[in-house]
Design an enzyme around this catalytic site. Structure first.
Site, PDB file in Angstrom:
ATOM      1  CD  GLU A 117      -1.728  -2.463   1.767  1.00  0.00           C
ATOM      2  OE1 GLU A 117      -0.530  -2.688   1.906  1.00  0.00           O
ATOM      3  OE2 GLU A 117      -2.643  -3.367   1.817  1.00  0.00           O
ATOM      4  CG  HIS A 144     -10.471  -6.980   8.766  1.00  0.00           C
ATOM      5  ND1 HIS A 144      -9.492  -7.424   9.745  1.00  0.00           N
ATOM      6  CD2 HIS A 144      -9.781  -7.134   7.558  1.00  0.00           C
ATOM      7  CE1 HIS A 144      -8.442  -8.132   9.058  1.00  0.00           C
ATOM      8  NE2 HIS A 144      -8.573  -7.955   7.649  1.00  0.00           N
TER       9      HIS A 144
HETATM   10  C1  TPP Z   1      -1.843  -4.352   5.108  1.00  0.00           C
HETATM   11  C2  TPP Z   1      -3.109  -5.123   4.705  1.00  0.00           C
HETATM   12  N1  TPP Z   1      -3.299  -5.234   3.129  1.00  0.00           N
HETATM   13  C3  TPP Z   1      -4.210  -5.773   2.544  1.00  0.00           C
HETATM   14  C4  TPP Z   1      -4.815  -6.889   3.516  1.00  0.00           C
HETATM   15  C5  TPP Z   1      -6.002  -7.705   2.848  1.00  0.00           C
HETATM   16  N2  TPP Z   1      -5.677  -8.827   2.766  1.00  0.00           N
HETATM   17  C6  TPP Z   1      -5.978 -10.000   3.715  1.00  0.00           C
HETATM   18  S1  TPP Z   1      -5.249 -11.555   3.395  1.00  0.00           S
HETATM   19  C7  TPP Z   1      -4.696 -11.222   1.854  1.00  0.00           C
HETATM   20  C8  TPP Z   1      -3.896 -11.782   0.944  1.00  0.00           C
HETATM   21  C9  TPP Z   1      -2.552 -12.183   1.933  1.00  0.00           C
HETATM   22  O1  TPP Z   1      -1.834 -13.099   1.026  1.00  0.00           O
HETATM   23  P1  TPP Z   1      -0.771 -13.772   1.599  1.00  0.00           P
HETATM   24  O2  TPP Z   1       0.278 -12.923   2.627  1.00  0.00           O
HETATM   25  O3  TPP Z   1       0.112 -14.743   0.517  1.00  0.00           O
HETATM   26  O4  TPP Z   1      -1.430 -15.000   2.592  1.00  0.00           O
HETATM   27  P2  TPP Z   1      -2.567 -16.024   2.301  1.00  0.00           P
HETATM   28  O5  TPP Z   1      -3.841 -15.312   2.379  1.00  0.00           O
HETATM   29  O6  TPP Z   1      -2.353 -16.507   0.911  1.00  0.00           O
HETATM   30  O7  TPP Z   1      -2.259 -17.111   3.385  1.00  0.00           O
HETATM   31  C10 TPP Z   1      -4.888  -9.642   1.656  1.00  0.00           C
HETATM   32  C11 TPP Z   1      -4.483  -8.621   0.459  1.00  0.00           C
HETATM   33  C12 TPP Z   1      -4.559  -6.816   4.886  1.00  0.00           C
HETATM   34  N3  TPP Z   1      -5.179  -7.558   5.563  1.00  0.00           N
HETATM   35  N4  TPP Z   1      -3.631  -6.033   5.127  1.00  0.00           N
END
Ligand code: TPP
Lengths: 345, 328
Positions: free
Chosen positions: A70, A139
């Site tokens: 971000e 959230h």
């Molecule tokens: C700073 C932030 N940006 C966006 C999100 C929204 N978000 C939650 S899970 C996710 C994907 C995360 O992917 P990864 O780190 O690969 O973990 P996975 O969900 O695959 O276990 C996103 C974008 C968040 N929680 N925090």
């Protein structure tokens, strides 16, 4: 109500999610400087549906999925805006502002000023707010006051699909950074429930709703109920309940927090002499206090009772439904506050 | 590194416990949400991120840890919590938002805290990394052998906190292991389309620490790689980065239709379950009898049944509890 006449054009009943996508698509068609980016906005169309169909129509060059970075991509939006693009950027949940606020309040909001007006930043930051569905304290926040506090950004909060489109089109065309805060409970995604009053007729053609213009949603004479986003719907339901008791409530939808439509607010309170503010952001140091201060400054002699406020208590938003739901501003609280106001003459 | 039979059994037992637990949570989550799926409804509201498929990462790493070692996890925490020894009943009750939950229902599934085993997790991407660096320093300054492990998804490797934390850990030379669970997806965005390098392990070079990528979603290979990293951390050798290839057998969260995910990948998922693969391999090598397996299955199911019953029978918190714990 709107800056441009919209009569005579075709319209459809849309959710806020659909109307946002329609607004963006219309502006992208009309102005090739408009681009949109954020997490999961391309193939998925946005977690909250506000970018559905954009990738198909405009392609991956103008509709960009970003890495989970971000600070970088909101900073990039500032850079894009300063060289002539019109970026629309999404911060998926407002609660994530912690990882990227610098780009928002130290760059987007201040570059126009720092540059002595040379470098305005025409960008839109879309972000989802609000809870009520058990997503816990990282959230579910609204944080309206946090954003509205910081000079240099406009802040808007739609309460239905008509305003969502008009405000978003106005935001895209505005030469300033505009934070567009859309409430998840109003978005019309089936999986988040749907507040009925949000799904309304939306003209197919583009139109604007002026930034900084509140709407009187229901005229009344005894007490002014002031809401925005989700709390507008709480205010409307409370006004219905109060009408059964013979209390005539005027309901105001702020629509914009910055700029704040003081004229409409003061005009209403000058008429009714009473005000209840409803805000689902934290109680202290926020929008509800600001509105009361505004009324005390501008309509003190009209007041017949101390203005009241219903807001989220000053605790992080709890997960458990038995904790979370009672803490959200509700109709009963508003009715009780209005009743109490009516006792003072 | 030859792995002792009891370590194999510990890992398989924890994997089974995690899987049975998530199956039970998954079923409970859908209660009250059908026919029309609404996240707010049912005994477990809100988002639900299941970790089915990723169990090898949790057990292969946590097998080297003591209760005193600190673990920070993510929005997808159940398998790691279970491998770290978080109280299953308290965890289930927390996920149900009950007053007997780990945090009295204040945190829920993305905010599980169990101080007794030094486990916590959080819903903001990359957020657990700084705290892991600090906890590792805290252990060292206290003069003990405790270390810290930060689990993240591969999507988090593009977050500023990742790069800052790796650098800080290296500069301070603290005993921390950064573990990336690479399930190839960050919600709908593929690793390939969002990450400048194919292997995040390469990024360790930039911070002067060892970086190892482990293919195969295999508990044994993970156990070996994690063993070296943990040993380095414990003995004052500083931080390491591991990227573990794994698989997300479910959607990002429950209710995710996964239309963005290629058909072939979806079709292959059932063949890609690490648990039967592991138990069959142990059986073939004579490290797991049919009886062992039966016992493990039954124990896992019993523990899960007990935890779920505890969660269901516990009371919801009263409103005044919402106002407690804001300050110490
Ligand atoms: C700073 C932030 N940006 C966006 C999100 C929204 N978000 C939650 S899970 C996710 C994907 C995360 O992917 P990864 O780190 O690969 O973990 P996975 O969900 O695959 O276990 C996103 C974008 C968040 N929680 N925090």
């Amino acid at each position: 109500m709107t800056a441009q006449a919209t009569q005579g054009t075709a319209s459809q009943r849309l959710t806020i999610a659909r109307s946002m996508a329609t607004a963006i698509a219309g502006e992208m068609r009309a102005d090739e400087r408009v681009v949109v980016m954020g997490e999961d906005i391309a193939a998925l169309g946005g977690v909250f549906g506000n970018c559905q169909g954009l990738l198909d129509e405009f392609g991956a060059e103008r509709v960009r999925d970003t890495p989970i970075s971000e600070t970088a991509f909101i900073g990039a939006a500032v850079g894009m805006a300063s060289v002539g693009l019109r970026p629309i950027v999404e911060l998926m949940f407002v609660d994530f502002f912690g990882v990227c606020m610098d780009a928002i309040y130290n760059l987007a909001a201040k570059n126009c000023y720092f540059s002595g007006g040379q470098t305005p930043i025409p960008m839109v930051l879309m972000t989802s707010v609000g809870g009520g569905y058990g997503d816990a304290g990282q959230h579910s926040q609204c944080l309206y006051g946090t954003f509205a506090h910081l000079p240099g950004m406009k802040v808007v909060v739609p309460s239905d699909a008509y305003d969502a489109k008009g405000l978003l089109v106005a935001a895209i065309r505005d030469p300033n950074p505009v934070v567009f805060m859309y409430h998840k409970a109003l978005q019309g995604m089936g999986w988040l429930g749907t507040e009925k009053g949000t799904v309304v007729d939306v003209p197919d053609d583009s139109y604007t709703v002026d930034l900084g213009k509140a709407a009187i949603k229901r005229p009344g004479s005894d007490v002014s109920l002031v809401g925005f986003g989700r709390t507008l719907h709480v205010a409307l339901a409370a006004a219905d309940a109060l009408a059964m008791e013979g209390v005539s409530a005027e309901v105001i939808d702020l629509r914009s927090l910055v700029p704040l439509d003081k004229e409409t607010l003061l005009g209403s309170v000058q008429k009714t002499g009473r005000m209840v503010v409803i805000d689902d952001d934290y109680l202290s140091f926020g929008v509800s206090g600001e509105l009361i201060a505004t009324v005390c400054d501008g309509a003190f002699s009209s007041l017949r009772a101390a203005p009241a406020r219903i807001a989220h208590p000053d605790v992080p938003i709890p997960f458990s439904p038995s904790l979370e739901r009672p803490l959200l501003p509700n109709v009963e609280q508003v009715v009780a506050a209005a009743r109490q106001q009516m006792e003072t003459r | 590194m030859a792995i002792e039979k009891d370590v194999h059994h510990w890992m398989l037992r924890k994997m089974l416990l995690s899987r049975r637990f998530e199956e039970a949570i998954k079923a409970a989550y859908m209660e009250g949400k059908s026919p029309r799926f609404n996240m707010a409804d049912g005994p477990i509201p809100g988002e639900m991120h299941l970790s089915n498929g990723q169990e090898p990462c949790a057990v292969g790493v946590c097998a080297h840890l003591t209760d005193h070692d600190v673990v920070t996890a993510t929005h997808r925490p159940h398998h790691i919590a279970i491998a770290k020894g978080v109280d299953l009943k308290g965890m289930a009750a927390e996920i149900f938002g009950k007053t007997t939950g780990l945090s009295g229902g204040r945190g829920g599934h993305m905010h599980l805290f169990d101080q007794a085993v030094n486990f916590s997790c959080s819903g903001i991407i990359g957020e657990g990394m700084g705290p892991a660096v600090g906890a590792a320093l805290g252990r060292r300054l206290a003069g003990d052998e405790g270390i810290a492990v930060s689990f993240i998804g591969e999507g988090a490797a593009n977050q500023g906190a990742f790069h800052e934390s790796l650098n800080l850990a290296a500069v301070w030379n603290v005993g921390v292991v950064f573990v990336i669970e690479d399930n190839a997806w960050g919600i709908s965005v593929s690793k390939r389309s969002s990450t400048a390098v194919a292997s995040n392990a390469e990024r360790a070079v930039a911070y002067g620490m060892p970086g190892v990528r482990v293919e195969g979603n295999d508990p044994e290979a993970i156990y070996s790689a994690a063993g070296e990293a943990v040993e380095r951390a414990r003995s004052g050798g500083g931080p390491s980065l591991l990227e573990l290839s794994t698989v997300r057998l479910e959607g990002h969260f429950m209710g995710d239709a996964e239309q963005y995910r290629p058909r072939e990948e979806m079709d292959g998922l059932s063949q890609n379950d690490p648990i039967p693969r592991y138990s069959e391999s142990l059986a073939e090598r004579g490290l797991l009898s049919a009886e062992d397996q039966e016992n493990m299955e039954r124990e896992a199911q019993d523990a899960v049944d007990e935890a779920m019953a505890y969660a269901r029978e516990s009371a919801l918190p009263e409103v005044h509890e919402a106002y407690q714990c804001v300050f110490a």
